[in-house]
Design a protein around this motif. Structure first.
Motif, PDB file in Angstrom:
ATOM      1  N   ALA A  30       0.834  -1.199   0.000  1.00 28.13           N
ATOM      2  CA  ALA A  30       0.000   0.000   0.000  1.00 28.13           C
ATOM      3  C   ALA A  30       0.870   1.251   0.000  1.00 28.13           C
ATOM      4  O   ALA A  30       2.016   1.238   0.471  1.00 28.13           O
ATOM      5  N   SER A  31       0.325   2.341  -0.498  1.00 29.21           N
ATOM      6  CA  SER A  31       1.109   3.578  -0.611  1.00 29.21           C
ATOM      7  C   SER A  31       1.593   4.067   0.755  1.00 29.21           C
ATOM      8  O   SER A  31       2.718   4.574   0.873  1.00 29.21           O
ATOM      9  N   ASP A  32       0.782   3.913   1.790  1.00 35.04           N
ATOM     10  CA  ASP A  32       1.189   4.372   3.114  1.00 35.04           C
ATOM     11  C   ASP A  32       2.309   3.524   3.712  1.00 35.04           C
ATOM     12  O   ASP A  32       2.878   3.885   4.741  1.00 35.04           O
ATOM     13  N   SER A  33       2.609   2.400   3.086  1.00 37.17           N
ATOM     14  CA  SER A  33       3.682   1.537   3.582  1.00 37.17           C
ATOM     15  C   SER A  33       5.032   1.839   2.944  1.00 37.17           C
ATOM     16  O   SER A  33       6.041   1.249   3.356  1.00 37.17           O
ATOM     17  N   VAL A  34       5.073   2.718   1.947  1.00 37.33           N
ATOM     18  CA  VAL A  34       6.344   3.024   1.282  1.00 37.33           C
ATOM     19  C   VAL A  34       7.233   3.820   2.252  1.00 37.33           C
ATOM     20  O   VAL A  34       6.866   4.919   2.675  1.00 37.33           O
ATOM     21  N   PRO A  35       8.399   3.277   2.626  1.00 33.73           N
ATOM     22  CA  PRO A  35       9.232   3.913   3.643  1.00 33.73           C
ATOM     23  C   PRO A  35      10.220   4.904   3.039  1.00 33.73           C
ATOM     24  O   PRO A  35      10.243   5.121   1.812  1.00 33.73           O
ATOM     25  N   THR A  36      11.018   5.501   3.892  1.00 36.65           N
ATOM     26  CA  THR A  36      12.168   6.273   3.409  1.00 36.65           C
ATOM     27  C   THR A  36      13.054   5.355   2.585  1.00 36.65           C
ATOM     28  O   THR A  36      13.389   4.252   3.006  1.00 36.65           O
ATOM     29  N   ALA A  37      13.435   5.820   1.408  1.00 36.16           N
ATOM     30  CA  ALA A  37      14.206   4.993   0.487  1.00 36.16           C
ATOM     31  C   ALA A  37      15.700   5.124   0.751  1.00 36.16           C
ATOM     32  O   ALA A  37      16.174   6.135   1.292  1.00 36.16           O
ATOM     33  N   PHE A  38      16.439   4.070   0.354  1.00 32.16           N
ATOM     34  CA  PHE A  38      17.887   4.191   0.235  1.00 32.16           C
ATOM     35  C   PHE A  38      18.130   4.813  -1.130  1.00 32.16           C
ATOM     36  O   PHE A  38      17.871   4.179  -2.163  1.00 32.16           O
ATOM     37  N   ASN A  39      18.603   6.042  -1.152  1.00 31.47           N
ATOM     38  CA  ASN A  39      18.730   6.818  -2.375  1.00 31.47           C
ATOM     39  C   ASN A  39      20.118   6.628  -2.968  1.00 31.47           C
ATOM     40  O   ASN A  39      21.074   7.334  -2.608  1.00 31.47           O
ATOM     41  N   CYS A  40      20.222   5.649  -3.869  1.00 27.20           N
ATOM     42  CA  CYS A  40      21.509   5.343  -4.485  1.00 27.20           C
ATOM     43  C   CYS A  40      22.039   6.566  -5.219  1.00 27.20           C
ATOM     44  O   CYS A  40      21.315   7.182  -6.015  1.00 27.20           O
ATOM     45  N   PHE A  41      23.271   6.926  -4.945  1.00 23.74           N
ATOM     46  CA  PHE A  41      24.015   7.996  -5.611  1.00 23.74           C
ATOM     47  C   PHE A  41      23.594   9.407  -5.183  1.00 23.74           C
ATOM     48  O   PHE A  41      24.169  10.381  -5.658  1.00 23.74           O
ATOM     49  N   MET A  42      22.619   9.540  -4.299  1.00 25.14           N
ATOM     50  CA  MET A  42      22.197  10.876  -3.890  1.00 25.14           C
ATOM     51  C   MET A  42      23.222  11.486  -2.939  1.00 25.14           C
ATOM     52  O   MET A  42      23.700  10.834  -2.005  1.00 25.14           O
ATOM     53  N   ASN A  43      23.534  12.749  -3.157  1.00 23.67           N
ATOM     54  CA  ASN A  43      24.579  13.443  -2.405  1.00 23.67           C
ATOM     55  C   ASN A  43      23.943  14.506  -1.528  1.00 23.67           C
ATOM     56  O   ASN A  43      23.610  15.603  -1.987  1.00 23.67           O
ATOM     57  N   VAL A  44      23.746  14.175  -0.253  1.00 26.71           N
ATOM     58  CA  VAL A  44      23.163  15.099   0.717  1.00 26.71           C
ATOM     59  C   VAL A  44      24.242  15.477   1.723  1.00 26.71           C
ATOM     60  O   VAL A  44      24.773  14.618   2.425  1.00 26.71           O
ATOM     61  N   GLN A  45      24.564  16.744   1.780  1.00 28.72           N
ATOM     62  CA  GLN A  45      25.559  17.240   2.726  1.00 28.72           C
ATOM     63  C   GLN A  45      24.869  17.692   4.007  1.00 28.72           C
ATOM     64  O   GLN A  45      23.794  18.290   3.967  1.00 28.72           O
ATOM     65  N   VAL A  46      25.488  17.368   5.137  1.00 30.41           N
ATOM     66  CA  VAL A  46      24.922  17.684   6.446  1.00 30.41           C
ATOM     67  C   VAL A  46      25.901  18.553   7.216  1.00 30.41           C
ATOM     68  O   VAL A  46      27.081  18.206   7.373  1.00 30.41           O
ATOM     69  N   ASN A  47      25.438  19.703   7.691  1.00 28.69           N
ATOM     70  CA  ASN A  47      26.259  20.580   8.527  1.00 28.69           C
ATOM     71  C   ASN A  47      26.318  20.000   9.932  1.00 28.69           C
ATOM     72  O   ASN A  47      25.289  19.870  10.604  1.00 28.69           O
ATOM     73  N   GLY A  48      27.524  19.643  10.371  1.00 31.68           N
ATOM     74  CA  GLY A  48      27.684  18.987  11.654  1.00 31.68           C
ATOM     75  C   GLY A  48      27.343  19.863  12.845  1.00 31.68           C
ATOM     76  O   GLY A  48      27.071  19.347  13.930  1.00 31.68           O
ATOM     77  N   GLU A  49      27.334  21.170  12.680  1.00 32.05           N
ATOM     78  CA  GLU A  49      27.033  22.071  13.793  1.00 32.05           C
ATOM     79  C   GLU A  49      25.549  22.423  13.867  1.00 32.05           C
ATOM     80  O   GLU A  49      24.954  22.419  14.940  1.00 32.05           O
ATOM     81  N   THR A  50      24.944  22.742  12.722  1.00 30.55           N
ATOM     82  CA  THR A  50      23.553  23.193  12.726  1.00 30.55           C
ATOM     83  C   THR A  50      22.567  22.091  12.381  1.00 30.55           C
ATOM     84  O   THR A  50      21.374  22.207  12.666  1.00 30.55           O
ATOM     85  N   GLY A  51      23.060  21.017  11.736  1.00 27.09           N
ATOM     86  CA  GLY A  51      22.170  19.963  11.274  1.00 27.09           C
ATOM     87  C   GLY A  51      21.505  20.276   9.954  1.00 27.09           C
ATOM     88  O   GLY A  51      20.701  19.471   9.460  1.00 27.09           O
ATOM     89  N   ALA A  52      21.817  21.421   9.373  1.00 28.16           N
ATOM     90  CA  ALA A  52      21.216  21.784   8.093  1.00 28.16           C
ATOM     91  C   ALA A  52      21.657  20.795   7.008  1.00 28.16           C
ATOM     92  O   ALA A  52      22.800  20.340   6.988  1.00 28.16           O
ATOM     93  N   ILE A  53      20.738  20.468   6.105  1.00 29.60           N
ATOM     94  CA  ILE A  53      21.047  19.556   5.012  1.00 29.60           C
ATOM     95  C   ILE A  53      20.957  20.311   3.691  1.00 29.60           C
ATOM     96  O   ILE A  53      20.193  21.264   3.545  1.00 29.60           O
TER      97      ILE A  53
END
Length: 215
Positions: free
Chosen positions: A145-168
């Motif tokens: 069901a659509s409500d069962s679709v979880p957070t995906a493992f996003n192959c090749f996606m490049n998300v940078q995370v600021n270690g101090e603020t948590g901003a992505i």
């Protein structure tokens, strides 16, 4: 999808070069779903470079068990995953294990893009159904069901995370043409996979994703 019969003459799918694999092509901004048996190898290939593929997985025998970013992060103690790392389910069972990775940067934080996401973030009134819509349609025949679709493992996606603020911040993928990530199924699975539909994730160019299953 297009079926391209290939034989392992180079170590792109690794480990089982004597086996024959059908290379499948997911067209831009679309998705598919398929079955994996425990022990199968799944190789996801960025054929042209800078293209994300959203991957979700469910226990074939009990669809209430699904891939979980939270459990995986709990046990990995980090958010960037690569070769050797297992991907856990919401029941703390290993579903997939990364066995090779030529990029080393993927995302397991952000949910699949969706029509609503495009409307909220990009103010796009006539928006694409996104990876969420593509996954929902592809997985429906398997009983997901659509409500069962979880957070995906996003192959090749490049998300940078600021270690101090948590901003992505979503940046262009680091993957180049031919880069790949390979997984071993640790249980019988239903898998959904897309060629991502979000412009920012793919450096504003939509391309296909290739994948192969080696049994």
């Amino acid at each position: 999808m297009t079926d391209l019969a290939i034989h392992h003459t180079e170590p792109i799918f690794l480990l089982r070069f004597e086996r024959r694999t059908m290379l499948q092509v997911i067209p831009p901004r679309s998705g598919t779903a398929f079955l994996l048996d425990a022990g199968d190898l799944l190789t996801v290939i960025d054929a042209e470079g800078e293209q994300v593929g959203d991957l979700v997985a469910f226990n074939r025998h009990d669809l209430r068990e699904m891939i979980s970013s939270g459990r995986t992060f709990d046990y990995a103690n980090r958010i960037f995953l690569t070769a050797g790392d297992p991907l856990y389910s919401n029941r703390s069972n290993v579903m997939l294990r990364i066995i090779k990775d030529t990029v080393g940067r993927h995302d397991f934080l952000l949910a699949p893009c969706s029509r609503e996401m495009f409307q909220i973030i990009y103010s796009d009134a006539d928006s694409h159904k996104g990876c969420f819509g593509n996954l929902t349609e592809a997985l429906a025949p398997f009983g997901v069901a659509s409500d069962s679709v979880p957070t995906a493992f996003n192959c090749f996606m490049n998300v940078q995370v600021n270690g101090e603020t948590g901003a992505i911040k979503v940046m262009p993928p680091l993957s180049r043409a031919g880069d790949m990530i390979a997984f071993r199924a640790e249980m019988d699975l239903v898998v959904g996979l897309t060629a991502c539909s979000a412009g920012q994730s793919n450096n504003f160019s939509f391309k296909p994703i290739h994948y192969g299953i080696t049994r």
